[in-house]
Design an enzyme around this catalytic site. Sequence first.
Site, PDB file in Angstrom:
ATOM      1  N   GLY A  50       0.792  -1.273  -0.187  1.00 42.21           N
ATOM      2  CA  GLY A  50      -0.022   0.007   0.069  1.00 42.21           C
ATOM      3  C   GLY A  50       0.966   1.311  -0.008  1.00 42.21           C
ATOM      4  O   GLY A  50       0.271   2.188   0.257  1.00 42.21           O
ATOM      5  N   CYS A  73     -22.234 -11.832  20.163  1.00 44.53           N
ATOM      6  CA  CYS A  73     -22.149 -11.658  18.675  1.00 44.53           C
ATOM      7  C   CYS A  73     -23.097 -12.675  18.288  1.00 44.53           C
ATOM      8  O   CYS A  73     -23.298 -13.596  19.106  1.00 44.53           O
ATOM      9  CB  CYS A  73     -20.771 -11.689  18.261  1.00 44.53           C
ATOM     10  SG  CYS A  73     -19.838 -13.162  18.445  1.00 44.53           S
TER      11      CYS A  73
END
EC number: 2.8.1.4
Length: 484
Positions: free
Chosen positions: A289, A457
């Site tokens: 990146g 979750c």
Amino acid sequence: MKLIVKTFQEITIKSRPVRKRFIRQLAKNIRAVLRDLDPELKVEGEWDNLEVETAVVDAKARREMIERLTCTPGIGHFLEVHEYPLGDFDDILAKCKAHFGDQLAGKTFAVRCKRAGKHAFTSMEVERYVGSGLRRECGAAGIDLKQPEVEVRMEIRLDRLFVIHRQHPGLGGYPLGALEQVLVLMSGGFDSTVAAYQMMRRGMISHFVFFNLGGRAHELGVMEVAHYLWEKYGRSQRVLFVSVPFEEVVGEILTKVDDSYMGVTLKRMMLRAASRVAERLELDALVTGEAISQVSSQTLPNLSVIDRVTDTLVLRPLIVSHKQDIIDTARQIGTAEFARHMPEYCGVISVNPTTQAKPYRVEHEESKFDMAVLERALERATQRTVDRVIDELGQDLQVEEVGEVLPGQIVIDIRHPDAQEDEPLALEGVEVQALPFYAINSRFKELDANRQYLLYCDKGVMSCLHAHHLLNEGHTNVRVYRPA
């Protein structure tokens, strides 16, 4: 529900064999992406578009199908349609009236018709006939071809009529698997996640390699964002996540290498290791990146010196991107919050890093480095498929789970904000706070240390992982909420 999938425009200018190969790959990917929602899904067509048909009637499943297709590389856009056998002009008018008649009263409209095949009429003749009929029978305010309030859209393909209800944007790019495979050096920040996304959008299967510089929280964060990228944009393909322990490498650099050359040396060690991983996995290129002069190690002289350690092609899709543009893209694709909450790690911080690294000087500094340290790091590297990375991490963790909430305890919903919005967690008489999993590690210390918190979750895996990490960090007031 029937969908007409239009391919990315660049695909249509390819040679006939390449175009057919890309379309076949896209059809295969669509089946893979939607298989769990509809095992009987039909995908047909092999030239200018694909027809996707499902018998699933559940509204939530249909919304999920549409969401996944908008994130599937290779799709320019797709249409929700109703299909009919092609009749005469009166029949076409009747079908359009049935679908759009109640929307036209007092509004301006336009009729748009696309046609493929040989017919005794033109698209314009269809538009004129249907338009005049709808205006006469539906009380419309008039016809406006430039800025209509309602568009009546249809496609005629051979002996079939498609009345179009909605158009959804696609991701563009090429189908995953149509091109080569690459290895992305993933740190979990803004840059590496956007670079990975751009390669995936271009049709390249992107595997991940992470160099752990000493933090379990950072490794967990990178695994989560890699899983997110795969699940949202690359789930049609099998993708690997390789984690290389680099703490000892960093220690060797800190003790052996001159301060000004630490950053460049660390990047060269990462590139060496990544090249070895790519060679073992038979991958064609490395992806980073990096952007020109964003940090001291990314000047042109330094990048040139860094690249000398490998013969593997190094791709830098963000090389001339501005930081704000990268952040904006990360926000658009959903990785900005991951990057913003990515745990800090202690790597190599030079007091006065060089921006003009000399090959002879970096070679001199590396002569002090014990390469056996790098070999040990590669030997201890772990590899798993991205789709299983979270599940496998949670298999052997011992964290207390509770099925009921006691008075005074607070449930923290750590699901992604999209899931929290679609299915809010409501527990009568219980305080529920929303704190997404990518922010829990950095923000848990802000909570009241005298309260007891239960992480929640859907599957219990993410909550278990983060509870385990918080317990290791010394937070004893955390458990996992697993309702029966």
